[in-house]
Design an enzyme around this catalytic site. Structure first.
Site, mmCIF file in Angstrom:
data_model
loop_
_atom_site.group_PDB
_atom_site.id
_atom_site.type_symbol
_atom_site.label_atom_id
_atom_site.label_comp_id
_atom_site.label_asym_id
_atom_site.label_seq_id
_atom_site.Cartn_x
_atom_site.Cartn_y
_atom_site.Cartn_z
ATOM 1 N N SER A 277 0.881 -1.092 -0.113
ATOM 2 C CA SER A 277 0.065 0.163 0.066
ATOM 3 C C SER A 277 0.690 1.177 -0.112
ATOM 4 O O SER A 277 0.421 2.292 -0.579
ATOM 5 C CB SER A 277 -0.864 0.013 1.168
ATOM 6 O OG SER A 277 -1.959 -1.093 0.946
ATOM 7 N N ILE B 12 -4.510 -2.139 5.060
ATOM 8 C CA ILE B 12 -3.339 -2.201 6.052
ATOM 9 C C ILE B 12 -4.068 -2.469 7.085
ATOM 10 O O ILE B 12 -5.244 -2.061 7.396
ATOM 11 C CB ILE B 12 -2.844 -0.671 6.022
ATOM 12 C CG1 ILE B 12 -2.338 -0.176 4.625
ATOM 13 C CG2 ILE B 12 -1.763 -0.602 7.154
ATOM 14 C CD1 ILE B 12 -2.016 1.060 4.671
ATOM 15 N N HIS C 188 3.965 0.893 12.645
ATOM 16 C CA HIS C 188 4.086 0.742 11.313
ATOM 17 C C HIS C 188 2.391 1.112 10.568
ATOM 18 O O HIS C 188 2.511 1.780 9.347
ATOM 19 C CB HIS C 188 4.324 -0.749 10.867
ATOM 20 C CG HIS C 188 4.298 -1.033 9.259
ATOM 21 N ND1 HIS C 188 3.109 -1.414 8.672
ATOM 22 C CD2 HIS C 188 5.237 -0.695 8.512
ATOM 23 C CE1 HIS C 188 3.522 -1.964 7.470
ATOM 24 N NE2 HIS C 188 4.861 -1.349 7.564
ATOM 25 N N PHE D 68 -10.553 5.984 -3.974
ATOM 26 C CA PHE D 68 -9.769 5.439 -2.685
ATOM 27 C C PHE D 68 -10.217 4.355 -2.329
ATOM 28 O O PHE D 68 -11.546 4.283 -1.598
ATOM 29 C CB PHE D 68 -10.264 6.788 -1.855
ATOM 30 C CG PHE D 68 -9.193 6.377 -0.476
ATOM 31 C CD1 PHE D 68 -7.805 6.799 -0.614
ATOM 32 C CD2 PHE D 68 -9.839 6.007 0.604
ATOM 33 C CE1 PHE D 68 -7.282 6.575 0.580
ATOM 34 C CE2 PHE D 68 -8.726 5.796 1.677
ATOM 35 C CZ PHE D 68 -7.629 6.199 1.899
ATOM 36 N N ARG E 202 -15.503 -5.644 4.192
ATOM 37 C CA ARG E 202 -15.527 -4.731 3.282
ATOM 38 C C ARG E 202 -14.930 -5.040 1.893
ATOM 39 O O ARG E 202 -14.929 -4.016 0.888
ATOM 40 C CB ARG E 202 -14.388 -3.493 3.823
ATOM 41 C CG ARG E 202 -15.299 -2.795 4.989
ATOM 42 C CD ARG E 202 -13.931 -2.025 5.819
ATOM 43 N NE ARG E 202 -14.603 -1.084 6.904
ATOM 44 C CZ ARG E 202 -14.768 -1.743 8.014
ATOM 45 N NH1 ARG E 202 -14.721 -3.049 8.282
ATOM 46 N NH2 ARG E 202 -15.456 -1.056 9.062
#
Length: 156
Positions: free
Chosen positions: A57, A81, A88, A113, A127
Site C-alpha cells: 500500500s 493495511i 507501522h 480511494f 469490506r
C-alpha cells in the site's frame, strides 16, 4: 461500519481509460476488491482498463501518479493495511492516504480511494466485496472516481 448513508453513484464511464493499482498483500481481500472494481467498471461501460499490482500500500501513490501522468482518466487505488502491534500501521496509512490525495490534486485525475485501513482481517473481509461481505469498497472506489470524472468533464 460506515456503509449506511452512502450515496448511489452509478456513473457512465463510456470512453474512459482507467487504471486499477492494487496492492499485493492480503490476497483474499485484494481479490475481492479487484473483482468489485472490475465489475463496476464493466457495468459503467469502461472497456479500456489496465490492472497493475503494487508491492504494498505504501507504493500505491507513486504508481497511481505514473498512470495519472500518462493520460488515464481515472485511477483506482486498492489496498489493505491491517493494524499490528507497532506504529507501522499509522505511518503507512498516513503516507498512502496523503500521497493518494496529492496525486489527485496535483494531476487533476480522480483517484478512487479503495484503501482499507482496518483493525483486523475480519474488518477487511467485511469490506472486500466477497460473498458474505457487508460492503464492496472496490466497487465504491470506482463509482466515486467515475462520478468525479463526469463532473470534471463539465468544468471548463
Amino acid at each position: 461500519m460506515a456503509g449506511h448513508g452512502a450515496p448511489a453513484l452509478a456513473a457512465d464511464g463510456t470512453g474512459a481509460r482507467v487504471a486499477i493499482v492494487a496492492s499485493s498483500w492480503h490476497t483474499q481481500v485484494m481479490d475481492g476488491l479487484i473483482a468489485g472494481a472490475q465489475a463496476a467498471l464493466a457495468e459503467a461501460h469502461v472497456s479500456d482498463v489496465t490492472l497493475v499490482r503494487a508491492p504494498g500500500s505504501f507504493e500505491l501513490p507513486i504508481l497511481c501518479q505514473a498512470y495519472a501522468r500518462r493520460g488515464f482518466d481515472a485511477v483506482i487505488a486498492l489496498g489493505v493495511i491491517i493494524r499490528g502491534g507497532t506504529p507501522h500501521f499509522e505511518y503507512v496509512s498516513a503516507a498512502a492516504t496523503d500521497g493518494l490525495s496529492r496525486v489527485a490534486l496535483d494531476s487533476g485525475v480522480p483517484v478512487g480511494f479503495g484503501l482499507l485501513t482496518c483493525d483486523d482481517e475480519a474488518q477487511a473481509l467485511d469490506r472486500a466485496g466477497l460473498e458474505g461481505s457487508k460492503e464492496d469498497k472496490g466497487r465504491e472506489a470506482v463509482e466515486a472516481a467515475l462520478s468525479a470524472w463526469n463532473v470534471l468533464r463539465t468544468v471548463s
